[in-house]
Design an enzyme around this catalytic site. Structure first.
Site, PDB file in Angstrom:
ATOM      1  N   ARG A  53      -8.714  -0.387   3.895  1.00  0.00           N
ATOM      2  CA  ARG A  53      -8.261  -0.826   2.524  1.00  0.00           C
ATOM      3  C   ARG A  53      -9.116  -2.058   1.803  1.00  0.00           C
ATOM      4  O   ARG A  53      -9.647  -2.737   2.343  1.00  0.00           O
ATOM      5  CB  ARG A  53      -6.644  -1.385   2.469  1.00  0.00           C
ATOM      6  CG  ARG A  53      -5.892  -0.286   2.744  1.00  0.00           C
ATOM      7  CD  ARG A  53      -4.570  -0.841   3.081  1.00  0.00           C
ATOM      8  NE  ARG A  53      -4.376  -1.534   4.225  1.00  0.00           N
ATOM      9  CZ  ARG A  53      -3.130  -2.054   4.640  1.00  0.00           C
ATOM     10  NH1 ARG A  53      -2.070  -2.037   3.982  1.00  0.00           N
ATOM     11  NH2 ARG A  53      -3.202  -2.735   5.779  1.00  0.00           N
ATOM     12  N   ASP A  76      -8.610  -0.511   9.640  1.00  0.00           N
ATOM     13  CA  ASP A  76      -8.170  -0.888   8.204  1.00  0.00           C
ATOM     14  C   ASP A  76      -9.124  -0.510   7.233  1.00  0.00           C
ATOM     15  O   ASP A  76     -10.104  -1.402   7.094  1.00  0.00           O
ATOM     16  CB  ASP A  76      -7.478  -1.965   7.968  1.00  0.00           C
ATOM     17  CG  ASP A  76      -6.452  -1.996   6.657  1.00  0.00           C
ATOM     18  OD1 ASP A  76      -6.821  -1.285   5.786  1.00  0.00           O
ATOM     19  OD2 ASP A  76      -5.409  -2.756   7.048  1.00  0.00           O
ATOM     20  N   SER A  87       0.777  -1.222   0.017  1.00  0.00           N
ATOM     21  CA  SER A  87       0.065  -0.131   0.031  1.00  0.00           C
ATOM     22  C   SER A  87       0.788   1.035  -0.061  1.00  0.00           C
ATOM     23  O   SER A  87       1.887   1.474   0.933  1.00  0.00           O
ATOM     24  CB  SER A  87      -0.899   0.116   1.297  1.00  0.00           C
ATOM     25  OG  SER A  87      -1.936  -1.194   1.134  1.00  0.00           O
ATOM     26  N   CYS A  97       7.253   1.000   6.159  1.00  0.00           N
ATOM     27  CA  CYS A  97       6.812   0.670   4.925  1.00  0.00           C
ATOM     28  C   CYS A  97       7.799   0.790   3.651  1.00  0.00           C
ATOM     29  O   CYS A  97       8.018  -0.150   2.658  1.00  0.00           O
ATOM     30  CB  CYS A  97       5.722   2.093   4.387  1.00  0.00           C
ATOM     31  SG  CYS A  97       4.259   1.755   5.573  1.00  0.00           S
ATOM     32  N   CYS A 120       7.229   4.161  10.398  1.00  0.00           N
ATOM     33  CA  CYS A 120       6.678   2.887   9.965  1.00  0.00           C
ATOM     34  C   CYS A 120       7.759   2.092   9.308  1.00  0.00           C
ATOM     35  O   CYS A 120       9.018   2.621   9.214  1.00  0.00           O
ATOM     36  CB  CYS A 120       5.406   3.413   8.860  1.00  0.00           C
ATOM     37  SG  CYS A 120       6.136   4.217   7.550  1.00  0.00           S
TER      38      CYS A 120
END
Length: 363
Positions: A297, A295, A221, A236, A234
């Site tokens: 998503r 979440d 994501s 990510c 984070c």
């Protein structure tokens, strides 16, 4: 007529209207509501809406209502009665938790308990789909179609709007080209666009993966702060680079870069969540105070792209068991969950602990 907008096109128009501060009409027949996003409401438009004969309420999610100590009689949402002297400032204070410390005295809040909340629920889903704070000013309309026509406003039929918001819009390939990247010179970038004109998503293909064998894959994501800026809050960015590097060493793989920033709430709301985290709330708590779920998503997007690229089975690089469940639920066989191991630092240690404890990530 072929020139008339489809329901999906009307939804795209409605999202754009709300983002610029224009109200939208939800309704059919003799029942409807005029809705205005609290986040973008201008004082003059709010005054015009309040001049209409019906009562004015502000629909907020149960998550936000819990923070504000407001009764959510409708279960998953509350309809807060807007006081006669409330202005656009009061509305922003109600909608945005970043202002909870600035304006803590909002109550006691009176919430409606009579009548249907179906259109209010639809209005909140529409706000979320536009990446706006889920707080919508609503007032009833006796003849929604006529009102929309008289004021040149977008009219959404509730049944078709709800169906459009729930469905997954197919993603169509629109462009692809060779793209040598640091992880592998044998890179290729594919662009996919949903048929409703929504945001595009990408697939980075490494090498020439065998379509008849499970492909090493990652559903990643988008994270502007981590992927581009190297944020330490984070994991990510490290996950993105590690996944690509592993695919490069393997000689084949596909990384799906899904534009679902901030667990699907958008970059603006993600920054609002970061602001709340600075006040001591964890990732999940911050999302709840904003009015969102843990979440938001939709991983059906990833399954759709994989199918369109000819893949039916994957070795999925993830620490999130939910992704495995979603892929298999969409018909993509996950033959192996490949752990994605990255380092920690003092800025993201609590974030990672929350992912493991509240979101079930296997770290």
């Amino acid at each position: 007529m072929i020139l008339l907008p489809t329901p999906a096109e009307l939804m795209a128009r409605a999202r754009s209207d709300l983002r610029v501060g224009l109200p939208v009409v939800l309704g059919d027949g003799a029942e409807g509501v005029l809705v205005l996003a609290a986040e973008t409401a201008r004082a003059d438009r709010l005054a015009a809406l309040r001049a209409l004969p019906g009562p004015v309420t502000v629909a907020i999610t149960e998550r936000r209502a819990e923070t504000l100590k407001a009764r959510a009689y409708d279960g998953d949402l509350a309809r807060v009665v807007m006081p006669p002297d409330a202005d656009a400032g009061w509305l922003r204070d109600l909608a945005d938790p970043a202002r909870d410390l600035i304006a803590p005295m909002k109550g006691p809040l009176l919430t409606a308990r009579d009548g249907s909340a179906g259109l209010h629920r639809l209005a909140l889903l529409l706000a979320k789909s536009a990446h706006l704070l889920p707080a919508m000013v609503c007032t009833p309309l006796p003849d929604p179609a006529q009102f929309a026509s008289d004021h040149l406003l977008t009219l959404l039929r509730p049944e078709t709007a709800a169906e459009d918001l729930a469905q997954h819009h197919p993603l169509l390939p629109v462009a692809a080209a060779r793209l040598p990247i640091e992880a592998s010179e044998a890179g290729r970038l594919h662009i996919f666009r949903p048929d409703n004109g929504g945001i595009e998503h990408y697939a980075i293909e490494i090498g020439q993966p065998d379509r008849d064998a499970p492909v090493l894959a990652r559903l990643h994501s988008a994270c502007f702060t981590g992927d581009v800026l190297g944020s330490l809050k984070c994991d990510c960015g490290p996950q993105l680079r590690t996944a690509l590097a592993d695919m490069g060493r393997a000689g084949a793989g596909v990384l799906l870069y899904l534009n679902q920033e901030g667990r699907g709430i958008g970059l603006t709301n993600k920054m609002r969540a970061y602001s709340l985290q600075d006040q001591g709330f964890d990732t999940v708590e911050a999302n709840h105070r904003l009015g969102f779920e843990d979440d938001e998503r939709d991983f059906r997007i990833g399954a759709d792209i994989l199918r369109r690229m000819g893949f039916g089975a994957v070795r999925l690089m993830t620490n999130n068991p939910r992704k495995v469940t979603m892929m298999e639920g969409e018909g993509i066989t996950v033959t192996e969950r490949v752990p994605l191991v990255t380092g920690t630092n003092r800025h993201n240690a609590h974030y990672l602990e929350t992912k493991a404890r509240k979101s079930g990530h296997l770290l």
